[in-house]
Design an enzyme around this catalytic site. Sequence first.
Site, PDB file in Angstrom:
ATOM      1  N   ASP A   1       4.962  -6.019   9.527  1.00  0.00           N
ATOM      2  CA  ASP A   1       6.067  -5.704  10.441  1.00  0.00           C
ATOM      3  C   ASP A   1       5.999  -6.560  11.695  1.00  0.00           C
ATOM      4  OD1 ASP A   1       7.243  -3.820   8.837  1.00  0.00           O
ATOM      5  OD2 ASP A   1       6.163  -2.137   9.716  1.00  0.00           O
TER       6      ASP A   1
ATOM      7  N   ARG B   1       0.853  -1.177   0.000  1.00  0.00           N
ATOM      8  CA  ARG B   1       0.000   0.000   0.000  1.00  0.00           C
ATOM      9  C   ARG B   1       0.891   1.229   0.000  1.00  0.00           C
ATOM     10  NH1 ARG B   1      -4.479   1.110   4.463  1.00  0.00           N
ATOM     11  NH2 ARG B   1      -2.614   1.430   5.684  1.00  0.00           N
TER      12      ARG B   1
HETATM   13  C1  PRP Z   1      -1.131  -4.595   4.501  1.00  0.00           C
HETATM   14  C2  PRP Z   1      -2.026  -5.808   4.590  1.00  0.00           C
HETATM   15  C3  PRP Z   1      -2.929  -5.647   3.406  1.00  0.00           C
HETATM   16  C4  PRP Z   1      -3.026  -4.151   3.248  1.00  0.00           C
HETATM   17  C5  PRP Z   1      -4.368  -3.726   3.711  1.00  0.00           C
HETATM   18  O1  PRP Z   1      -0.124  -4.780   3.592  1.00  0.00           O
HETATM   19  O2  PRP Z   1      -1.334  -7.012   4.578  1.00  0.00           O
HETATM   20  O3  PRP Z   1      -2.428  -6.260   2.240  1.00  0.00           O
HETATM   21  O4  PRP Z   1      -2.022  -3.572   4.096  1.00  0.00           O
HETATM   22  O5  PRP Z   1      -4.601  -2.413   3.392  1.00  0.00           O
HETATM   23  P1  PRP Z   1      -5.747  -1.971   2.381  1.00  0.00           P
HETATM   24  O6  PRP Z   1      -6.945  -2.774   2.715  1.00  0.00           O
HETATM   25  O7  PRP Z   1      -5.921  -0.515   2.683  1.00  0.00           O
HETATM   26  O8  PRP Z   1      -5.258  -2.201   0.982  1.00  0.00           O
HETATM   27  P2  PRP Z   1       1.034  -3.685   3.412  1.00  0.00           P
HETATM   28  O9  PRP Z   1       0.683  -2.742   2.317  1.00  0.00           O
HETATM   29  O10 PRP Z   1       1.356  -3.081   4.742  1.00  0.00           O
HETATM   30  O11 PRP Z   1       2.233  -4.537   2.873  1.00  0.00           O
HETATM   31  P3  PRP Z   1       3.077  -5.671   3.642  1.00  0.00           P
HETATM   32  O12 PRP Z   1       2.140  -6.815   3.918  1.00  0.00           O
HETATM   33  O13 PRP Z   1       4.117  -6.028   2.644  1.00  0.00           O
HETATM   34  O14 PRP Z   1       3.637  -5.082   4.895  1.00  0.00           O
HETATM   35  N1  URA Z   2      -2.242  -2.753   7.033  1.00  0.00           N
HETATM   36  C1  URA Z   2      -1.811  -3.191   8.233  1.00  0.00           C
HETATM   37  O1  URA Z   2      -0.877  -4.014   8.303  1.00  0.00           O
HETATM   38  N2  URA Z   2      -2.398  -2.717   9.333  1.00  0.00           N
HETATM   39  C2  URA Z   2      -3.407  -1.819   9.299  1.00  0.00           C
HETATM   40  O2  URA Z   2      -3.926  -1.437  10.371  1.00  0.00           O
HETATM   41  C3  URA Z   2      -3.842  -1.375   8.042  1.00  0.00           C
HETATM   42  C4  URA Z   2      -3.240  -1.857   6.921  1.00  0.00           C
END
Ligand code: PRP
Ligand code: URA
Length: 209
Positions: free
Chosen positions: A203, A104
């Site tokens: 994370d 995101r």
């Molecule tokens: C997180 C989570 C989702 C997304 C949700 O991923 O795993 O995929 O955010 O957010 P949304 O519903 O607003 O799209 P992130 O973008 O943090 O990537 P990561 O899993 O690689 O840390």
């Molecule tokens: N992605 C995350 O990992 N946590 C949140 O709260 C929202 C998006």
Amino acid sequence: MAQVHVINHPLIVHKLSLMRDKYTGPKEFREAVEEISSLLCYEATRDLPLKEVEIETPIAQTKVKFISGKKLAVVCLLRAGLGMVDGVLDLIPNAKIGHIGMYRDPDTMQPVEYYCKLPTDIASRDVIVVDPMLATGGSAIVAIQFLKNYGVQNIKLLSILAVPESISAIQEEHPDVDIFCASVDEKLNEKGYIVPGMGDAGDRLFGTK
Ligand code: PRP
Ligand code: URA
């Protein structure tokens, strides 16, 4: 309209409480994600079709039932969806696994796709998409559209936390996709994080912050 199943079994509620606690470290967080994912998968597979087969027990001839229908695939949204895969595979060990890389953009909150590797026969499988967080719902919406473009017809979405915003957005774009989650939290904050939530799931799983 697709249904939202909030599975608030005490085992799930307890593990989710552990995950929300900011003092829970990556090891315990990972274990809780995996265990919750198994329990959510148990509910999400409640409607798998069964077919009758005649067998012999050591005592007598009898009719029993085995799972039938299309084969399954698990598609995980990187990174955080990785934490859910093993929990699902504990129950469906023969499922094939696909990966869609999506992050995101922190400024726009729009999902950016960077990787996609799916089983070659994905179109002939029913798919369980796993991602622990449905915040705006953008990542899940794009991933589901991806799978539909590949010809997948039956998709379920397994998540841990959602908010009313993500549920409405996903239902609007994909009214055929049932959502299974452990909680629908209150809201998103100004940075798009789920409140009260559990922080950044990626994370916390991988200890990157
Ligand atoms: C997180 C989570 C989702 C997304 C949700 O991923 O795993 O995929 O955010 O957010 P949304 O519903 O607003 O799209 P992130 O973008 O943090 O990537 P990561 O899993 O690689 O840390
Ligand atoms: N992605 C995350 O990992 N946590 C949140 O709260 C929202 C998006």
